[in-house]
Design a protein around this motif. Structure first.
Motif, mmCIF file in Angstrom:
data_model
loop_
_atom_site.group_PDB
_atom_site.id
_atom_site.type_symbol
_atom_site.label_atom_id
_atom_site.label_comp_id
_atom_site.label_asym_id
_atom_site.label_seq_id
_atom_site.Cartn_x
_atom_site.Cartn_y
_atom_site.Cartn_z
ATOM 1 N N LEU A 161 0.828 -1.203 0.000
ATOM 2 C CA LEU A 161 0.000 0.000 0.000
ATOM 3 C C LEU A 161 0.863 1.255 0.000
ATOM 4 O O LEU A 161 0.602 2.221 -0.736
ATOM 5 C CB LEU A 161 -0.935 -0.024 1.208
ATOM 6 N N ASN A 162 1.917 1.235 0.818
ATOM 7 C CA ASN A 162 2.814 2.385 0.866
ATOM 8 C C ASN A 162 3.512 2.607 -0.479
ATOM 9 O O ASN A 162 3.775 3.745 -0.875
ATOM 10 C CB ASN A 162 3.855 2.208 1.971
ATOM 11 N N HIS A 163 3.799 1.499 -1.183
ATOM 12 C CA HIS A 163 4.422 1.611 -2.509
ATOM 13 C C HIS A 163 3.454 2.274 -3.487
ATOM 14 O O HIS A 163 3.848 3.142 -4.283
ATOM 15 C CB HIS A 163 4.824 0.231 -3.019
ATOM 16 N N ILE A 164 2.193 1.889 -3.413
ATOM 17 C CA ILE A 164 1.178 2.495 -4.279
ATOM 18 C C ILE A 164 1.023 3.980 -3.974
ATOM 19 O O ILE A 164 0.943 4.818 -4.883
ATOM 20 C CB ILE A 164 -0.175 1.774 -4.096
ATOM 21 N N ALA A 165 1.013 4.306 -2.686
ATOM 22 C CA ALA A 165 0.823 5.696 -2.262
ATOM 23 C C ALA A 165 2.077 6.531 -2.428
ATOM 24 O O ALA A 165 2.009 7.765 -2.394
ATOM 25 C CB ALA A 165 0.366 5.728 -0.812
ATOM 26 N N GLN A 166 3.216 5.858 -2.583
ATOM 27 C CA GLN A 166 4.508 6.559 -2.600
ATOM 28 C C GLN A 166 4.690 7.397 -1.332
ATOM 29 O O GLN A 166 5.229 8.500 -1.351
ATOM 30 C CB GLN A 166 4.640 7.439 -3.853
ATOM 31 N N ASP A 167 4.177 6.834 -0.236
ATOM 32 C CA ASP A 167 4.243 7.521 1.046
ATOM 33 C C ASP A 167 4.002 6.482 2.143
ATOM 34 O O ASP A 167 3.318 5.475 1.918
ATOM 35 C CB ASP A 167 3.176 8.616 1.126
ATOM 36 N N ASP A 168 4.555 6.718 3.322
ATOM 37 C CA ASP A 168 4.372 5.785 4.436
ATOM 38 C C ASP A 168 3.074 6.106 5.169
ATOM 39 O O ASP A 168 3.067 6.616 6.290
ATOM 40 C CB ASP A 168 5.558 5.858 5.396
ATOM 41 N N ILE A 169 1.954 5.783 4.524
ATOM 42 C CA ILE A 169 0.657 6.092 5.150
ATOM 43 C C ILE A 169 0.242 5.020 6.160
ATOM 44 O O ILE A 169 -0.577 5.271 7.036
ATOM 45 C CB ILE A 169 -0.462 6.284 4.108
ATOM 46 N N LEU A 170 0.810 3.821 6.011
ATOM 47 C CA LEU A 170 0.581 2.757 6.991
ATOM 48 C C LEU A 170 1.907 2.435 7.677
ATOM 49 O O LEU A 170 2.973 2.651 7.103
ATOM 50 C CB LEU A 170 0.034 1.494 6.318
#
Length: 341
Positions: free
Chosen positions: A174-183
């Protein structure tokens, strides 16, 4: 002039139980005692997992719905405090189900089938090819629970470690998809005591197997269970040397007796000869009776006021819903599903 102190943010813990029956001594020594201690130093959420209880009880939902308040009463009776621990109901937090749906698109069926915990439980329940979909996707639901509260520390037994691994796989995807550490990834906090065996020593103590000493068990039920416990079948006379390994009485004494030095002395006497099974069972029964009597009495008090239990569960669920919605919104944004925001 006031002294200003820097607020230290507490690490978040998530734990819980399926609402498929009252809790028993296995839960007490394996997790409940630990939760009582952890609530003082961590931000702890305890989830009554009624939705996950349905994964193998969809044909008998009453088994789940009728036990929700039983589980809450057990929590309070052992000393979990709603002022320090958020006690919430899985089905009352819609974000958990929605996150499960999003995460299910990141995990293949083959990956779920390879999960050692799932494989073991599917075998134990003899599903064959009739595995309920909800049961197969259980690890995804657990990942939703953990990430929804941004929990970083998860108390588990060793058998649940594959669940933690699968959760972290989902987090990374998920973080890879978001390109951010959201989880955030989580790590296990292993239980100090392995799974408690049943009285006959043939299997673990389990609600589904019906071989439990419950936190609500009466004095007579406790006494009957202890007297039936498996010991050393070759220890026929008091003066005979006895075996400790596999002896359920000593397994329970190790788990529950407060004086480990005394228990070690008993083991020595038993192994060299001179200590009978009746005497060791009497010591164990006295120990368990003293532990369970106050818990049973507090539990009866809480169960006599079910409105209070519902209020506690509702308040905790509302707090948990607000927190989980924040994570849900981030996940929806990661998938580009934030058109109305």
């Amino acid at each position: 002039m006031h002294n200003s102190q820097k607020t230290i943010k507490k690490e978040k813990i998530l734990t819980g139980d399926r609402a498929t029956g009252q809790l028993h001594l296995g839960h007490f020594v394996g997790s409940l005692q630990q939760r009582v201690e952890l609530q003082h130093d961590y931000e702890q959420t305890v989830l009554v997992a009624d939705l996950q209880g349905l994964t193998d009880n969809g044909h008998n939902p009453h088994k789940v719905s009728s036990n929700i308040l039983n589980v809450v009463a057990d929590y309070l009776a052992v000393g979990i405090e709603p002022e320090k621990t958020t006690i919430c109901l899985q089905s009352a937090i819609p974000a958990l189900s929605e996150l499960t749906m999003y995460y299910s698109n990141l995990v293949s069926v083959a990956r779920l089938q390879r999960n050692p915990t799932v494989k073991s439980e599917v075998s134990a329940k003899s599903f064959g090819r009739s595995i309920p979909t909800g049961f197969l996707t259980y690890p995804i639901s657990q990942a939703a629970d953990i990430t929804a509260f941004r929990a970083t520390l998860i108390p588990v037994g060793e058998d649940q470690l594959p669940m933690i691994e699968q959760t972290n796989e989902i987090v990374r995807k998920l973080n890879h998809i978001a390109q951010d550490d959201i989880l955030v990834e989580c790590r296990p906090l292993l239980s100090k005591v392995s799974r408690l065996p049943s009285a006959d020593g043939k299997s673990k103590m389990s609600k589904s197997l019906g071989n439990c000493i419950f936190l609500s068990s009466s004095e007579k039920e406790i006494s009957k269970a202890v007297k039936s416990m498996y010991t050393d079948p070759n220890h026929l006379n008091i003066e005979d040397p006895g075996q400790i390994n596999g002896n359920v009485v000593f397994t329970y004494l190790d788990a529950f007796h407060s004086d480990s030095v005394y228990v070690d002395e008993l083991k020595g006497r038993y192994q060299t000869g001179g200590l009978g099974d009746g005497a060791t069972k009497k010591i164990l029964e006295e120990c368990l009776q003293s532990i369970l009597k106050p818990i049973r009495e507090r539990r009866e008090m809480f169960m006599s006021d079910k409105a209070q239990l519902i209020d506690i569960l509702r308040a905790g669920s509302q707090k948990a819903e607000e927190e989980s919605n924040q994570v849900l919104n981030r996940v929806k944004c990661a998938f580009g599903l934030n058109l109305f925001n």
